[in-house]
Motif scaffolding. Structure first.
Motif, mmCIF file in Angstrom:
data_model
loop_
_atom_site.group_PDB
_atom_site.id
_atom_site.type_symbol
_atom_site.label_atom_id
_atom_site.label_comp_id
_atom_site.label_asym_id
_atom_site.label_seq_id
_atom_site.Cartn_x
_atom_site.Cartn_y
_atom_site.Cartn_z
ATOM 1 N N TYR A 85 -30.492 89.690 15.325
ATOM 2 C CA TYR A 85 -30.207 88.247 15.281
ATOM 3 C C TYR A 85 -31.412 87.422 15.727
ATOM 4 N N ARG A 86 -32.584 87.947 15.459
ATOM 5 C CA ARG A 86 -33.824 87.223 15.713
ATOM 6 C C ARG A 86 -34.431 86.845 14.375
ATOM 7 N N THR A 87 -35.046 85.698 14.334
ATOM 8 C CA THR A 87 -35.596 85.161 13.099
ATOM 9 C C THR A 87 -36.838 85.921 12.662
ATOM 10 N N SER A 88 -36.972 86.080 11.353
ATOM 11 C CA SER A 88 -38.183 86.632 10.747
ATOM 12 C C SER A 88 -38.835 85.534 9.924
ATOM 13 N N CYS A 89 -40.138 85.416 10.054
ATOM 14 C CA CYS A 89 -40.882 84.422 9.282
ATOM 15 C C CYS A 89 -42.041 85.136 8.588
ATOM 16 N N SER A 90 -42.088 85.046 7.276
ATOM 17 C CA SER A 90 -43.101 85.753 6.494
ATOM 18 C C SER A 90 -44.428 84.990 6.515
ATOM 19 N N ASP A 91 -45.440 85.610 5.916
ATOM 20 C CA ASP A 91 -46.675 84.889 5.622
ATOM 21 C C ASP A 91 -46.370 83.892 4.512
ATOM 22 N N PHE A 92 -47.366 83.125 4.115
ATOM 23 C CA PHE A 92 -47.161 82.154 3.046
ATOM 24 C C PHE A 92 -47.056 82.882 1.708
ATOM 25 N N TYR A 128 -32.501 87.735 -2.946
ATOM 26 C CA TYR A 128 -31.557 87.458 -1.864
ATOM 27 C C TYR A 128 -30.294 86.780 -2.375
ATOM 28 N N GLY A 129 -30.454 85.866 -3.321
ATOM 29 C CA GLY A 129 -29.291 85.129 -3.822
ATOM 30 C C GLY A 129 -28.586 84.406 -2.690
ATOM 31 N N LYS A 130 -27.288 84.569 -2.585
ATOM 32 C CA LYS A 130 -26.508 83.929 -1.523
ATOM 33 C C LYS A 130 -26.100 84.932 -0.445
ATOM 34 N N GLN A 131 -26.658 86.144 -0.500
ATOM 35 C CA GLN A 131 -26.271 87.194 0.436
ATOM 36 C C GLN A 131 -26.932 87.057 1.801
ATOM 37 N N VAL A 132 -28.059 86.367 1.876
ATOM 38 C CA VAL A 132 -28.847 86.301 3.104
ATOM 39 C C VAL A 132 -29.034 84.845 3.505
ATOM 40 N N ASP A 133 -28.981 84.576 4.822
ATOM 41 C CA ASP A 133 -29.230 83.239 5.362
ATOM 42 C C ASP A 133 -30.740 83.040 5.472
ATOM 43 N N TYR A 134 -31.320 82.317 4.511
ATOM 44 C CA TYR A 134 -32.768 82.117 4.497
ATOM 45 C C TYR A 134 -33.088 80.698 4.049
ATOM 46 N N HIS A 135 -34.311 80.281 4.324
ATOM 47 C CA HIS A 135 -34.832 79.029 3.782
ATOM 48 C C HIS A 135 -36.355 79.112 3.740
ATOM 49 N N PHE A 136 -36.973 78.127 3.108
ATOM 50 C CA PHE A 136 -38.424 78.095 2.974
ATOM 51 C C PHE A 136 -38.983 76.912 3.749
ATOM 52 N N MET A 168 -47.356 76.708 -1.512
ATOM 53 C CA MET A 168 -47.253 77.898 -0.666
ATOM 54 C C MET A 168 -46.202 77.643 0.415
ATOM 55 N N ARG A 169 -45.257 78.591 0.562
ATOM 56 C CA ARG A 169 -44.163 78.426 1.519
ATOM 57 C C ARG A 169 -43.940 79.715 2.286
ATOM 58 N N CYS A 170 -43.403 79.582 3.488
ATOM 59 C CA CYS A 170 -43.011 80.739 4.293
ATOM 60 C C CYS A 170 -41.520 80.976 4.127
ATOM 61 N N LEU A 171 -41.151 82.228 4.045
ATOM 62 C CA LEU A 171 -39.748 82.616 4.027
ATOM 63 C C LEU A 171 -39.286 82.755 5.468
ATOM 64 N N VAL A 172 -38.180 82.103 5.793
ATOM 65 C CA VAL A 172 -37.602 82.201 7.130
ATOM 66 C C VAL A 172 -36.201 82.769 6.983
ATOM 67 N N VAL A 173 -35.990 83.955 7.554
ATOM 68 C CA VAL A 173 -34.669 84.571 7.576
ATOM 69 C C VAL A 173 -34.123 84.309 8.969
ATOM 70 N N GLY A 174 -33.164 83.400 9.068
ATOM 71 C CA GLY A 174 -32.636 82.961 10.351
ATOM 72 C C GLY A 174 -32.847 81.468 10.515
ATOM 73 N N ASP A 175 -33.081 81.047 11.749
ATOM 74 C CA ASP A 175 -33.147 79.614 12.035
ATOM 75 C C ASP A 175 -34.544 79.091 12.339
ATOM 76 N N TYR A 176 -35.244 79.760 13.219
ATOM 77 C CA TYR A 176 -36.495 79.241 13.762
ATOM 78 C C TYR A 176 -37.672 79.578 12.858
ATOM 79 N N ASP A 177 -38.590 78.654 12.707
ATOM 80 C CA ASP A 177 -39.828 78.948 11.981
ATOM 81 C C ASP A 177 -41.009 78.558 12.857
ATOM 82 N N ASP A 178 -42.144 79.147 12.591
ATOM 83 C CA ASP A 178 -43.331 78.841 13.384
ATOM 84 C C ASP A 178 -44.442 78.251 12.521
#
Length: 182
Positions: free
Chosen positions: A27-34, A47-55, A64-74
């Motif tokens: 339950y910790r956020t993952s943030c990808s590279d751009f 991912y479709g609607k199966q995963v809670d993510y945003h860009f 260029m965008r980062c994928l954030v799985v969870g809530d927090y982004d850096d």
């Protein structure tokens, strides 16, 4: 056979699975590279609607965008003010200065220039490095500082009307460039 729609994307899909598993287990956020626009489309389809993510940043004009799985982004927005009275800075100059610092292109996002400022989207840990080490671009002194908000790029557009004798691409380009077709 779930991955047959994503040919030559095996390593990227494994990273996406790792982001999802990490979030589901801890339950910790993952943030990808751009990510590039094509990678963003792969994420949306995979991912479709199966995963809670945003860009982040999620502006329409952002490439260029980062994928954030969870809530927090850096993701951080850095702003560098400069006086460009005698020397003009281009996107190429800023990109070259970042690459000269040894920063990989996946570690920073969009770069855009206004009349007297440069805006760079990057991650938190890279922002510290840029602030500490990037003090000169194309013979101009510059100092970057963090913005409290992610600034949305503003693009200036210009409409052109041309009269072309045909719809051939070389004819249209020659009209736009004010040069011969050769």
């Amino acid at each position: 056979m779930q991955n047959e729609h994503f040919k030559n994307q095996d390593a990227f899909l494994k990273r996406l699975d790792d982001y999802r598993r990490f979030y589901e287990m801890s339950y910790r956020t993952s943030c990808s590279d751009f990510l590039t626009p094509s990678q963003v489309e792969v994420v949306k389809r995979y991912y479709g609607k199966q995963v809670d993510y945003h860009f982040v940043p999620d502006f329409e004009e952002t490439t260029m965008r980062c994928l954030v799985v969870g809530d927090y982004d850096d993701v951080v927005c850095l702003i560098g003010k400069y006086r460009g009275d005698f020397v003009k800075i281009s996107h190429r100059d800023v990109y070259g200065a970042l690459m000269n610092l040894g920063i990989q292109k996946e570690k920073f996002g969009d770069i855009w220039l206004d009349d007297s400022q440069i805006v760079i989207y990057t991650k938190e840990n890279i922002a510290d490095y840029i602030e500490a080490n990037l003090h000169q671009i194309h013979q101009l002194s510059i100092h970057f500082k963090r913005s409290d908000v992610l600034l949305e790029p503003v693009f200036k557009t210009k409409s052109l009307k041309i009269t072309s004798s045909s719809y051939r691409l070389d004819t249209i380009v020659s009209e736009l460039g004010h040069m011969s077709r050769n």
